[in-house]
Design an enzyme around this catalytic site. Structure first.
Site, PDB file in Angstrom:
ATOM      1  CB  SER A   1      51.457 -10.919  85.699  1.00 32.99           C
ATOM      2  OG  SER A   1      51.917 -12.234  85.884  1.00 32.99           O
TER       3      SER A   1
ATOM      4  CE  LYS B   1      51.258 -17.205  77.166  1.00 33.47           C
ATOM      5  NZ  LYS B   1      50.303 -18.100  77.784  1.00 33.47           N
TER       6      LYS B   1
ATOM      7  CG  ASP C   1      50.912 -21.624  78.612  1.00 33.81           C
ATOM      8  OD1 ASP C   1      51.082 -21.336  79.813  1.00 33.81           O
ATOM      9  OD2 ASP C   1      50.939 -20.779  77.697  1.00 33.81           O
TER      10      ASP C   1
ATOM     11  N   GLY D   1      37.088 -21.125  71.335  1.00 30.02           N
ATOM     12  CA  GLY D   1      38.119 -20.142  71.027  1.00 30.02           C
ATOM     13  C   GLY D   1      39.324 -20.805  70.391  1.00 30.02           C
TER      14      GLY D   1
ATOM     15  CB  ILE E   1      42.395 -21.554  80.248  1.00 28.23           C
ATOM     16  CG1 ILE E   1      42.027 -20.771  78.999  1.00 28.23           C
ATOM     17  CG2 ILE E   1      42.276 -23.038  79.986  1.00 28.23           C
ATOM     18  CD1 ILE E   1      43.188 -20.707  78.019  1.00 28.23           C
TER      19      ILE E   1
END
Ligand code: ATR
Length: 271
Positions: free
Chosen positions: A16, A68, A104, A130, A213
């Site tokens: 990350s 998430k 986000d 997507g 993204i």
């Protein structure tokens, strides 16, 4: 020292970029803080993890793939944006309670708002490629940016069957080609370059934005595919801009997204 600690939880979080972002700000603003990661595999989320996080006396934690959505039942409070999106990426711990929020969508909103302010007629029709977890926050941000029509393309049609918004249309991913000319922006949220796989020409209509993204690698094959976009936005931009409101919730002020941080992250990805 302990009270300025934060964490990111998720799968493969050793890769990350969030620790780099937060530790950069700690150093920049001379805060004695530490941001670390905690690896939690898919289906391994359980109550005792949250008890442990609360006992660590951290300010909060970020949540990433694949938790998430599945984290939501464990939280004491969830803000209205998270409820609408169905996902949480930022949790603040206050008096031993877990407060979930979604930043986000803010990260993406800021990314696009910055460039579309300069352009005319760009807030019109958007293509989103997507429909996984991340895509939901993107669609939410595009609606907030007042795009009139959002065309979502996904390989699995079934995942989009619950969308009931007159501004959104859904299609199978193989149908993208014929919809490009009506749009001004393509947002990619999937890990493959579908435009190459579908043999879609590299030339875009004028004044087009291509926006990814996905941030690994820095310039994805999707971003490289088109030859004449007016603007490109990189995954890193959303990443930095989603971290800002999170940092603010935990440490009480808004850090800035400067060029130096962007370059540090780019360098880390180019390694
Ligand atoms: P994220 O949180 O990054 O969105 P995700 O929820 O696993 O991750 O969603 C991944 C997205 O990439 C989905 O839209 C997925 O399509 P399906 O819903 O059909 O699975 C898409 N995706 C992944 N690999 C793909 C591929 N090879 N071709 C097309 N779409 C792909």
């Amino acid at each position: 020292m302990k009270k300025n600690k934060a964490i990111v939880i998720g799968q493969s979080v050793s890769k990350s970029l969030s620790p780099t972002i937060f530790n950069y700000w700690f150093s920049k603003y001379k805060i004695k803080g530490k941001y670390e990661y905690l690896e939690i595999q898919k289906n391994k989320l359980e109550k005792k993890i949250f008890t442990k996080l609360i006992n660590m006396k951290i300010k909060g934690f970020n949540v990433t793939i694949p938790h998430k959505e599945s984290i939501m039942p464990y939280l004491d409070f969830v803000d209205s944006h998270s409820k609408k999106i169905g996902a949480v990426n930022c949790v603040t711990i206050k008096r031993k309670k877990l407060h979930g929020s979604n930043t986000d969508w803010i990260g993406y909103y800021k990314t696009i708002n910055k460039i579309t302010k300069k352009q005319e007629r760009v807030r019109n029709q958007a293509i989103v490629v997507g429909y996984g977890g991340a895509s939901k926050a993107i669609v939410y941000a595009l609606l907030k940016l007042k795009y009139k029509k959002i065309h979502i393309f996904n390989r699995t049609l079934n995942k989009m069957k619950n969308i009931k918004n007159k501004n959104i249309k859904t299609y199978h991913i193989n149908e993208i080609k014929k919809h490009i000319s009506q749009s001004n922006i393509i947002v990619n949220t999937i890990p493959v370059n579908i435009f190459k796989l579908l043999n879609i020409p590299k030339k875009l209509p004028p004044k087009f934005i291509v926006s990814d993204i996905v941030y690994r690698p820095f310039e994805t094959s999707f971003l490289k595919h088109f030859k004449n976009p007016k603007e490109k936005t990189y995954g890193i931009s959303m990443l930095i801009n989603q971290a800002i409101p999170c940092f603010e919730k935990w440490f009480g002020f808004k850090p800035t997204a400067n060029k130096e941080l962007f370059e540090i992250l780019k360098k880390e990805l180019d390694k």
